[in-house]
Design an enzyme around this catalytic site. Structure first.
Site, mmCIF file in Angstrom:
data_model
loop_
_atom_site.group_PDB
_atom_site.id
_atom_site.type_symbol
_atom_site.label_atom_id
_atom_site.label_comp_id
_atom_site.label_asym_id
_atom_site.label_seq_id
_atom_site.Cartn_x
_atom_site.Cartn_y
_atom_site.Cartn_z
ATOM 1 N N MET A 39 24.191 -19.675 11.347
ATOM 2 C CA MET A 39 24.848 -19.165 12.553
ATOM 3 C C MET A 39 24.773 -17.634 12.537
ATOM 4 S SD MET A 39 27.903 -21.789 13.435
ATOM 5 C CE MET A 39 29.133 -21.133 12.332
ATOM 6 N N ALA B 117 25.019 -13.684 11.094
ATOM 7 C CA ALA B 117 25.927 -12.932 10.203
ATOM 8 C C ALA B 117 25.485 -13.142 8.753
ATOM 9 C CB ALA B 117 27.384 -13.360 10.409
ATOM 10 N N LEU B 118 24.210 -12.892 8.539
ATOM 11 C CA LEU B 118 23.584 -13.307 7.285
ATOM 12 C C LEU B 118 24.026 -12.452 6.098
ATOM 13 C CD1 LEU B 118 19.972 -13.900 8.647
ATOM 14 C CD2 LEU B 118 21.870 -15.527 8.445
ATOM 15 N N HIS C 82 22.568 -16.587 2.382
ATOM 16 C CA HIS C 82 21.550 -17.090 3.327
ATOM 17 C C HIS C 82 20.156 -16.675 2.869
ATOM 18 C CE1 HIS C 82 25.069 -16.688 6.258
ATOM 19 N NE2 HIS C 82 24.702 -17.948 6.424
ATOM 20 N N GLN D 225 30.894 -27.063 17.223
ATOM 21 C CA GLN D 225 31.566 -27.307 15.944
ATOM 22 C C GLN D 225 32.841 -26.485 15.796
ATOM 23 O OE1 GLN D 225 27.929 -25.915 13.779
ATOM 24 N NE2 GLN D 225 29.372 -25.045 12.333
ATOM 25 N N ASP E 223 29.115 -25.081 1.431
ATOM 26 C CA ASP E 223 29.695 -26.038 2.387
ATOM 27 C C ASP E 223 29.320 -27.432 1.898
ATOM 28 O OD1 ASP E 223 30.733 -24.114 4.438
ATOM 29 O OD2 ASP E 223 28.638 -23.522 4.415
ATOM 30 N N SER F 118 30.420 -15.687 2.082
ATOM 31 C CA SER F 118 30.640 -16.365 3.358
ATOM 32 C C SER F 118 30.658 -15.313 4.466
ATOM 33 C CB SER F 118 31.987 -17.097 3.327
ATOM 34 O OG SER F 118 32.394 -17.424 4.640
ATOM 35 N N SER F 119 30.141 -15.692 5.623
ATOM 36 C CA SER F 119 30.172 -14.752 6.764
ATOM 37 C C SER F 119 31.611 -14.416 7.133
ATOM 38 C CB SER F 119 29.475 -15.370 7.979
ATOM 39 O OG SER F 119 28.162 -15.748 7.626
ATOM 40 N N ARG F 120 32.536 -15.332 6.838
ATOM 41 C CA ARG F 120 33.928 -15.101 7.227
ATOM 42 C C ARG F 120 34.672 -14.194 6.243
ATOM 43 N NH1 ARG F 120 33.501 -20.812 9.352
ATOM 44 N NH2 ARG F 120 33.959 -20.676 11.572
HETATM 45 O O1 PAF Z 1 26.661 -23.827 7.868
HETATM 46 C C1 PAF Z 1 26.445 -23.351 9.002
HETATM 47 O O2 PAF Z 1 26.214 -22.146 9.163
HETATM 48 C C2 PAF Z 1 26.475 -24.263 10.222
HETATM 49 O O3 PAF Z 1 27.449 -25.248 10.085
HETATM 50 C C3 PAF Z 1 25.104 -24.866 10.558
HETATM 51 C C4 PAF Z 1 24.616 -25.800 9.457
HETATM 52 C C5 PAF Z 1 24.088 -23.771 10.804
HETATM 53 C C6 PAF Z 1 25.213 -25.709 11.854
HETATM 54 O O4 PAF Z 1 25.618 -24.926 12.946
#
Ligand code: PAF
Length: 278
Positions: A33, A35-36, A40, A64, A153, A188-190
């Protein structure tokens, strides 16, 4: 450093990937998503070990997020993401628009059960439906031979494996170890939502699950879980779950099978999740 190629329509994406396949080149996909961060980038390096070509998708998937969650404030910085991806040799970025991914009249949803039951689903009931739907679409759009997912995750990884198995999707899922900061905090991006004080407290999550994993390895984790809960709560965390589960099914652990310790806990307005093998 050459800029990364970005495509925004399915026909263009398919043309590029078909060209690679025609040349006998394998293709890996890293779904993100944006915000690497380093975690990533590590997925891209792992993709490249398996396949000559690596596609990274960047799409903040609205389906989601629950209405009260952080979809609107989720960090987005495509220019910064593209510069990072150029450094790790990403071949193509797939960055569809929301309206192309979910055009008017879109009405199909993949609803996983099994590994999706409990844990995250107890707190985010529609999350894995959104993830499984968008990942199924991404897999169909890209046509990759592999997709790489981080163990950070962990339940998501189990759900994706199950979706691929159940729907006979023609690709392999590759798992990548969690990348951590030097103090143990899972990237984590968060994490960027954390205040300085919260950032100082955040690594406790990893210390607690590592202690529980050690106890589970020796026989029983119950006392370590109770102690871990106390420590986290005393440090200001609000725990959603802190559990030992079967590493594959995510059901109750069995003595003779591999286990996983999983946690989700809030620190202020930030929800941290993490897990380790036990
Ligand atoms: O893990 C994530 O960043 C997201 O849940 C994913 C797998 C890209 C699906 O939107």
């Amino acid at each position: 450093m050459s800029p990364v190629d970005v495509v925004r329509t399915v026909p263009e994406l398919r043309r590029k990937v078909a060209g690679w396949h025609a040349a006998g080149e394998g293709v890996a996909l890293v779904p993100t998503m944006g915000a690497l961060h380093e975690g990533h980038l590590q997925l891209v390096r792992i993709g490249h070990r398996r396949a000559k070509r690596c596609v990274v998708s960047i799409f903040v998937n609205p389906t989601q997020f629950a209405p009260h969650e952080d979809f609107n404030r989720y960090p987005r910085d495509e220019a910064a993401d593209l510069s990072k991806l150029a450094l790790v040799g990403c071949d193509l970025v797939w960055a569809p628009d929301k309206d192309d991914m979910y055009p008017d009249g879109f009405a199909t949803r993949v609803v996983p059960a099994g590994a999706a039951e409990g844990l995250e689903t107890d707190f985010r009931p529609d999350f894995f439906g959104g993830v499984a739907t968008v990942c199924t679409k991404l897999f169909q759009q890209v046509g990759a031979d592999f997709a790489v997912f981080g163990e950070k995750d962990y339940q998501q990884l189990c759900v994706i494996r199950q979706t691929v198995r159940d729907l006979d999707l023609p690709l392999d899922i590759v798992a990548a170890a969690t990348v951590r900061e030097s103090d143990g905090l899972a990237m984590s991006s968060r994490n960027r939502y954390l205040s300085t004080e919260e950032r100082g407290a955040a690594p406790m999550v990893h210390r607690v699950i590592a202690d529980i994993a050690m106890a589970a390895g020796k026989g029983s984790a119950e006392a370590a879980i109770a102690e871990g809960r106390q420590k986290l709560e005393a440090a200001g965390f609000r725990i959603d779950y802190l559990e030992v589960r079967d590493a594959e099914t995510l059901k109750a652990p069995q003595p003779w099978r591999a286990k996983r310790v999983l946690v989700a806990a809030w620190l202020g307005k930030t929800r941290l999740i993490d897990n380790v093998a036990a």
